[in-house]
Scaffold this motif. Structure first.
Motif, PDB file in Angstrom:
ATOM      1  N   LEU A 153      65.224  61.922  48.031  1.00  0.00           N
ATOM      2  CA  LEU A 153      64.114  61.469  48.888  1.00  0.00           C
ATOM      3  C   LEU A 153      64.600  60.399  49.871  1.00  0.00           C
ATOM      4  N   LEU A 158      62.966  58.884  53.525  1.00  0.00           N
ATOM      5  CA  LEU A 158      61.718  58.285  53.075  1.00  0.00           C
ATOM      6  C   LEU A 158      61.886  56.794  52.824  1.00  0.00           C
ATOM      7  N   ILE A 165      54.298  57.747  46.758  1.00  0.00           N
ATOM      8  CA  ILE A 165      55.123  58.808  46.171  1.00  0.00           C
ATOM      9  C   ILE A 165      54.483  59.219  44.846  1.00  0.00           C
ATOM     10  N   LEU A 182      61.631  54.302  41.435  1.00  0.00           N
ATOM     11  CA  LEU A 182      60.887  54.273  42.705  1.00  0.00           C
ATOM     12  C   LEU A 182      60.146  52.946  42.885  1.00  0.00           C
ATOM     13  N   PHE A 187      58.551  51.422  46.393  1.00  0.00           N
ATOM     14  CA  PHE A 187      57.570  52.458  46.728  1.00  0.00           C
ATOM     15  C   PHE A 187      56.267  52.243  45.948  1.00  0.00           C
ATOM     16  N   TRP A 230      50.491  62.563  49.754  1.00  0.00           N
ATOM     17  CA  TRP A 230      51.734  61.915  49.342  1.00  0.00           C
ATOM     18  C   TRP A 230      52.785  61.952  50.456  1.00  0.00           C
ATOM     19  N   GLY A 232      55.826  61.672  49.584  1.00  0.00           N
ATOM     20  CA  GLY A 232      56.877  62.406  48.877  1.00  0.00           C
ATOM     21  C   GLY A 232      56.519  62.541  47.418  1.00  0.00           C
ATOM     22  N   ALA A 233      57.329  63.292  46.691  1.00  0.00           N
ATOM     23  CA  ALA A 233      57.044  63.479  45.271  1.00  0.00           C
ATOM     24  C   ALA A 233      58.324  63.790  44.511  1.00  0.00           C
ATOM     25  N   THR A 249      51.132  67.328  50.167  1.00  0.00           N
ATOM     26  CA  THR A 249      52.126  66.399  50.727  1.00  0.00           C
ATOM     27  C   THR A 249      51.898  66.255  52.238  1.00  0.00           C
ATOM     28  N   GLY A 253      56.750  65.147  54.846  1.00  0.00           N
ATOM     29  CA  GLY A 253      57.113  64.625  53.528  1.00  0.00           C
ATOM     30  C   GLY A 253      58.125  65.507  52.819  1.00  0.00           C
TER      31      GLY A 253
END
Ligand SMILES: NC(=O)c1ccc[n+]([C@@H]2O[C@H](COP(=O)([O-])OP(=O)(O)OC[C@H]3O[C@@H](n4cnc5c(N)ncnc54)[C@H](OP(=O)(O)O)[C@@H]3O)[C@@H](O)[C@H]2O)c1
Length: 345
Positions: A153, A158, A165, A182, A187, A230, A232-233, A249, A253
């Motif tokens: 990511l 990101l 996230i 994270l 984040f 989101w 990101g994930a 997302t 993302g």
């Protein structure tokens, strides 16, 4: 340790191993084995006195009939090995060096870490500098996969200012270490977990929000695009969960996908990719070249070092590992489970 091992820093003539055998189903029992039980390799190899291994989803599959990960029984399971080198065929890895080894064929086609000694090619091991062998096993394959996911990511560009996230399967091994890494990187982390009692742990690991499993209604017809939530994930669940994550997302993302606890099928459309530019980042820790593996472990020793590893770690003795293997396939394990091998039989 068996009485035949003295002193510790030499290869033993015999030692104890937890051996999985296939007969009517799969049995897992401690056995005294000769040193010839350890595999030989054409390439330079090392013998490791194992301090710790761990419990991973794949370890449970190795002792599950038709689990699909073991090529041939008997085998010593344990895809993570953390310990001290006691014999080395190469000057690159010295005797006495603390190492971690995982991936490649370990615990699936070559004997793994559920034994007092293990032998693997030197090109599969990662020297440890500041992490202890217990910490390295606590991170293990699952934590390493979390680090790979976070790294993917970050490499995608990101940053914390992009937005929240999501971490799915958040109470499990990959998930809990991802939440820790994270949040430590700044984040805003939203943790998705099916365990009602996991919220205090996930919050203490730095999650700002804890939600249930996704999609909320598993029987509802999946929507190709949902509300963009989101930036990101990190997803280790796959299946309908990953499809939902992709469809929610935000524009531009990225989703790092590593697992399939929720299923291998991916019931989605191309719309998240072609209308929102969402990137699906595949994460494989098994065949990762050793140079990349060592570089990511260096990050785990420094700027990506888990901040709250002890909080998410449970320890079991090797003699008590079987119940933990049974629980992980049911999604019942929280965090990481290290297996004390030295002195644990
Ligand atoms: N690609 C790679 O290199 C790599 C490396 C390591 C692991 N993996 C894969 O990643 C996955 C997770 O591994 P792990 O070691 O973290 O396992 P784990 O500790 O069991 O965690 C998995 C989590 O998934 C959630 N879950 C379980 N069953 C589910 C279901 N039916 N639907 C939705 N969520 C479910 C649970 O979290 P909640 O209860 O919190 O929802 C569970 O704790 C596995 O599929 C494993 O094979 C892949």
């Amino acid at each position: 340790m068996t009485k035949t091992q003295s002193p510790r820093h030499s290869a033993p003539s015999s030692f104890t191993a937890l051996v999985a055998r296939e007969s009517d189903g799969i049995t897992l029992s401690p056995e005294t084995v000769e040193s010839s039980f350890l595999p030989r390799f054409d390439d330079p190899a090392v013998t490791i006195a194992v301090d710790y291994s761990s419990v991973n989803y794949k370890d449970a599959l190795a002792v599950t009939p038709k689990g699909g990960v073991v090529r041939q029984y008997p085998i010593v399971p344990g895809i993570d090995i953390a310990g001290t080198v006691v014999e080395s065929d190469t000057a690159d890895i010295a005797v006495g060096q603390k190492v971690v080894a995982h991936g490649y064929d370990i615990g699936t086609a070559q004997h793994g870490g559920y034994a007092e000694f293990a032998r693997v090619p030197a090109a599969w091991v990662v020297p440890l500098t500041t992490l202890t062998t217990r910490e390295a096993a606590a991170i293990g394959t699952a934590g390493f996969t979390a680090a790979m996911s976070v790294e993917a990511l970050l490499a995608r560009g990101l940053t914390p200012s992009d937005g929240p996230i999501l971490v799915t399967g958040a109470s499990g091994g990959v998930g809990s270490v991802s939440v820790d890494l994270l949040s430590a990187a700044g984040f805003e982390v939203h943790a998705s977990s099916g365990k009602k009692d996991a919220a205090p742990l996930l919050t203490s690991l730095g999650a700002s929000t804890v939600i249930g499993r996704l999609p909320e209604d598993p029987d509802a017809k999946p929507r190709p695009l949902g509300r963009a939530e989101w930036a990101g994930a990190v997803d280790c669940v796959g299946g309908a969960t990953l499809a939902h994550v992709l469809s929610t997302t935000r524009y531009g993302g990225a989703v790092a996908a590593s697992g399939l606890t929720g299923g291998a099928a991916l019931p989605t459309t191309v719309l998240p990719f072609i209308l929102r530019g969402v990137a699906l980042l595949g994460i494989d820790s098994v065949q990762l070249p050793i140079s990349r593996r060592r570089a990511i472990w260096q990050q785990l020793e420094s700027d990506l070092r888990p901040h709250r590893l002890e909080r998410l770690t449970t320890e079991v003795a090797i003699s008590d590992v079987e119940p933990s293997l049974g629980r992980i396939t049911k999604g019942e394990i929280t965090g990481r489970t290290v297996v004390a091998v030295a002195g644990g039989f």
